[in-house]
Design an enzyme around this catalytic site. Structure first.
Site, PDB file in Angstrom:
ATOM      1  N   SER A 501     -12.574 -53.149  34.055  1.00 18.30           N
ATOM      2  CA  SER A 501     -12.665 -52.983  32.829  1.00 18.30           C
ATOM      3  C   SER A 501     -11.361 -52.596  32.603  1.00 18.30           C
ATOM      4  CB  SER A 501     -12.788 -51.147  32.757  1.00 18.30           C
ATOM      5  OG  SER A 501     -14.164 -51.406  32.670  1.00 18.30           O
ATOM      6  N   CYS A 698     -17.929 -44.434  32.791  1.00 16.85           N
ATOM      7  CA  CYS A 698     -17.665 -45.074  33.504  1.00 16.85           C
ATOM      8  C   CYS A 698     -17.763 -44.649  34.952  1.00 16.85           C
ATOM      9  CB  CYS A 698     -16.414 -45.253  32.820  1.00 16.85           C
ATOM     10  SG  CYS A 698     -15.569 -46.996  33.585  1.00 16.85           S
ATOM     11  N   ASP A 743     -20.635 -47.624  31.811  1.00 12.64           N
ATOM     12  CA  ASP A 743     -20.072 -49.110  32.219  1.00 12.64           C
ATOM     13  C   ASP A 743     -19.996 -48.443  34.095  1.00 12.64           C
ATOM     14  OD1 ASP A 743     -18.703 -50.964  33.311  1.00 12.64           O
ATOM     15  OD2 ASP A 743     -16.138 -50.005  31.895  1.00 12.64           O
ATOM     16  N   TRP A 745     -20.800 -49.034  38.190  1.00 15.64           N
ATOM     17  CA  TRP A 745     -20.917 -49.773  39.352  1.00 15.64           C
ATOM     18  C   TRP A 745     -21.796 -48.727  40.673  1.00 15.64           C
ATOM     19  CZ3 TRP A 745     -16.024 -48.792  36.688  1.00 15.64           C
ATOM     20  CH2 TRP A 745     -15.885 -47.959  37.564  1.00 15.64           C
TER      21      TRP A 745
END
Length: 746
Positions: A501, A698, A743, A745
């Site tokens: 990011s 995030c 966002d 992962w």
């Protein structure tokens, strides 16, 4: 069905002769291996010599190659089941026409990002979502769909669900239960049985379409599902329905009881689990095995005598730029559990325009040491500079194949393994199956068969997939395994860039772009005797080490050291379509970003601060940041900058927590971000439900994002005093309105 049973209880020369005899029988009788153990059973494919093969259309949408690989496996199996599969990517619109398709259609599609279609399926999804299409647009179509996803992410198999729902809305009829494969527990748990029972369903659908004018009524009632357990599960908007395949719960697949059943008593008592990867133990060692069909080879790889032209970077393509590194700072103290770095890139000379919320792809190479180790293990040490020539095998049985486009012509062997192939990827079961035939030692062959077999799925997950073992780990664990280079090219996926990011705003840092990352560490484990660092984070850490400023050190007035070879990194911009600040600055926002998940929010706050300075008459909404880390004095990232934002009013509320700091008093402080969310539940609900604010998350998908989502559901339920179903609907509205954005992962 013709069967031949060959009993094996011999060793040495006789064993070799027996294997040769079995191969000859297989060659003469068109047999394929269906199980392997002390009794190895071959069976003839159920296709009569004069039988006319039935055609079906096979379409895939893939981002990183998994959906394509599975579609190719279906195509390869099709022939032995009496079919011809026309395989195309969904992006190849000129090769197929669903409006006129008269054969069954099979889709294999993945999901990427936060529930988005893969790039190769974007146009197709957009076209079928066209609201002007008639409700009978696809009334002639009969289809089956296999969706790939990851339950660590909110929108599990979303692309597959969208296609499934829209096809049904446009009149198409499924002829086989839709499969939803979960990469978090292993795609093969659903994929393998789904493919196994696909053939009877396709044969029935094809027969119905050819003999009854493509009548589709009642097709699902006649779908053969073998031993699959299925249930109806409505789509998110309750329009249409799909069939989910649920074989086993997660505890059934990976749970302690199942794992213990695969271990011998001595292993449980002695704690020597590090030997299990290569040891065959009861009851698995005494079981007949269902191993995957041996994948057809299709590439010949030859090393040329001449040296290849030197190339020290990724393949040049549009949108990839070499950008200078202007500074690097260690954000964490030396004694922190993880090392976090901030790297500043100079993008002033490039046509790169980013906004807070966008990401940057870093195109990184594999580790030099690992490439050298792999070359040595393959017996190719000293051949790194030789050019590699790739050709398709003239007699390959694999249909529609081509040389991988990510491998340039006449590149060197060193370049191939450094920049083209993901050598750190976890080998799939099909790869393990291919390695069996490259392994000389019978015990090692047997163990590899166990790991790739249906019966050995739990051990494959526990010993290979979950710890993230790579090809090099397996080659050292099984020393008699010696695969040819062509096998690596066929099975190792393309080396993918890593995404980070943007951790700044171009209003605050014009011409610069910041990224923040932890240097990932993978400690030793069973099967991996040495520790390894992340492919990209380890490379970046080494890359910036000459200019790295230690934690707490003041910036040098003289700037960076004078380097004869300026530090440059190949990057490309990945714009975000949703993870952005609201267009209306008066809208309030809640940001949840523990650890390096705070990175995009630093960009948000820098941007908002500049907007406040430039538009003093504008009303700005509240900004809340929920941040967490292990230790306040070791890894509180951006502490000074956040406190400055708080003092200036750019950041309205800063809620922090430290999970491993000792506490005094009877009442422990909040440990994780979700605990602080609960303590501020009234304000959170007011912003989201009454002020129509935005909620951003995030960070880690597997634990943090799930916990935050569960907490949000709890506090909204408590605030509204409604049942969980109504809360789920309220959260779904937030997502549909693009006010709950992630966002994340894994």
């Amino acid at each position: 069905m013709h069967r031949l049973c060959v009993i094996s209880g011999i060793t040495g020369t006789r064993r070799k002769a027996a294997w040769e005899a079995r191969r000859e029988v297989k060659r003469r009788n068109g047999c394929r291996l269906v199980s392997a153990c002390s009794a190895v059973i071959y069976s003839r494919a159920p296709v009569m010599p004069c039988e006319v093969k039935t055609r079906f259309l096979l379409l895939y949408g893939s981002q990183r190659g998994q959906a394509q690989s599975i579609a190719e496996e279906i195509r390869d199996q099709a022939e032995e089941h009496g079919f011809i599969a026309d395989l195309y990517c969904l992006s190849q619109k000129e090769r197929y026409n669903l409006e006129k398709e008269i054969a069954p259609v099979v889709f294999v599609v993945s999901t990427t990002g936060d529930g988005e279609p893969p790039d190769t399926a974007l146009k197709f999804v957009k076209e079928i979502k066209d609201k002007t299409l008639a409700s009978d647009h696809f009334k002639h179509l009969r289809y089956a769909l296999l969706a790939l996803g990851d339950t660590n992410y909110t929108y599990f198999c979303e692309c597959g669900r969208i296609i499934d729902r829209r096809l049904a809305e446009l009149g198409a009829k499924p002829f086989y239960a839709t499969g939803f494969a979960d990469d978090s527990v292993g795609l093969e748990i659903v994929v393998d049985p789904w493919i196994k029972d696909l053939w009877d369903a396709t044969r029935t659908a094809s027969s119905e379409m050819s003999t009854s004018g493509q009548e589709t009524a009642g097709c699902l009632e006649s779908v053969p599902n073998g031993d699959l357990a299925t249930r109806e599960e409505p789509s998110a908007d309750n329009s249409g329905a799909s069939l989910n395949i649920h074989l086993l719960s997660l505890s059934d697949v990976n749970g302690p009881a199942h794992e213990l059943s695969q271990r011998g008593p001595a292993e449980e008592e002695s704690g020597t689990e590090h030997t299990i990867l290569t040891r065959s133990l009861p009851p698995l060692s005494q079981s007949a095995l269902n191993v995957p069909t041996l994948p057809h080879s299709f590439i010949d790889a030859q090393l040329l005598d001449g040296s290849a032209e030197e190339n020290n970077g990724p393949c040049r393509k549009e949108g990839v730029y070499e950008v200078p590194v202007t500074s690097a700072v260690q954000l964490t103290r030396e004694d922190a559990v993880k090392t976090a770095l901030l790297v500043e890139l100079d993008v002033s000379d490039l046509d790169i325009h980013y906004q807070p919320g966008d990401s940057l792809d870093v195109h990184c190479p594999n580790s030099e040491e690992e490439v050298a180790d792999l070359l040595g293990r393959l017996g190719l040490a000293g051949c790194g500079n030789h050019a590699v020539q790739l050709r398709l095998q003239a007699d390959t049985k694999k249909k529609g194949v081509q040389i991988p486009s990510h491998i340039p012509e006449s590149c060197s062997l060193q370049y191939l393994l450094t920049w083209c192939l993901e050598i750190r990827s976890v080998p799939k079961k099909a790869f393990l199956r291919s390695l069996v035939d490259c392994t000389a030692d019978p015990a090692e062959r047997r163990r590899l068969q166990e790991l790739c077999s249906k019966q050995g799925s739990a051990e494959y997950n526990r010993l290979v997939r979950d710890p993230g073992l790579c090809l090099l780990d397996l080659l050292y664990a099984f020393p008699s395994c010696s695969p040819p280079l062509s096998l690596l090219i066929e099975h190792l996926p393309k080396l993918q860039p890593r995404s980070y990011s943007a951790a700044c705003s171009s209003l605050r840092h014009p011409g610069k772009l910041h990224i923040v990352f932890n240097v990932l560490e993978f400690p030793p484990c069973p099967g991996r005797p040495i520790s390894r660092r992340g492919v990209c984070t380890g490379w970046l850490s080494d890359k910036v080490s000459p200019i790295l400023r230690p934690h707490g050190a003041a910036e040098s007035r003289s700037g960076n050291p004078d380097l004869s070879d300026p530090l440059k990194v190949p990057v490309s911009l990945r714009p975000s379509s949703a993870f952005r600040l609201p267009a209306d600055p008066s809208v309030s926002l809640i940001m949840v970003g523990p650890g390096t998940g705070v990175a995009p929010f630093i960009g948000f706050l820098q941007h908002r601060e500049k907007q406040r300075q430039q538009d003093r008459g504008t009303t700005f909404g509240e900004t809340w940041l929920f941040f967490g880390c292990r230790h306040e004095d070791r890894d509180f990232l951006f502490r000074e900058e956040l406190e400055t934002f708080l003092a200036s009013g750019t950041l309205t509320h800063l809620k922090v927590c430290f999970s491993r700091d000792p506490h005094e008093g009877a009442e422990p402080p909040p440990k994780y971000v979700q605990h602080n969310l609960r303590l501020n539940s009234q304000a959170v609900c007011d912003i989201l439900l009454r002020q129509k604010g935005f909620f951003y998350v995030c960070g880690d998908a597997k634990n943090m994002a799930k916990d935050v989502n569960d907490t949000l559901i709890d506090i909204i339920g408590e605030e509204l005093q409604v049942d969980k179903l109504e809360v789920m609907k309220a959260v779904a509205v937030l997502r549909e309105e693009k006010r709950y954005l992630q966002d994340i992962w894994s």
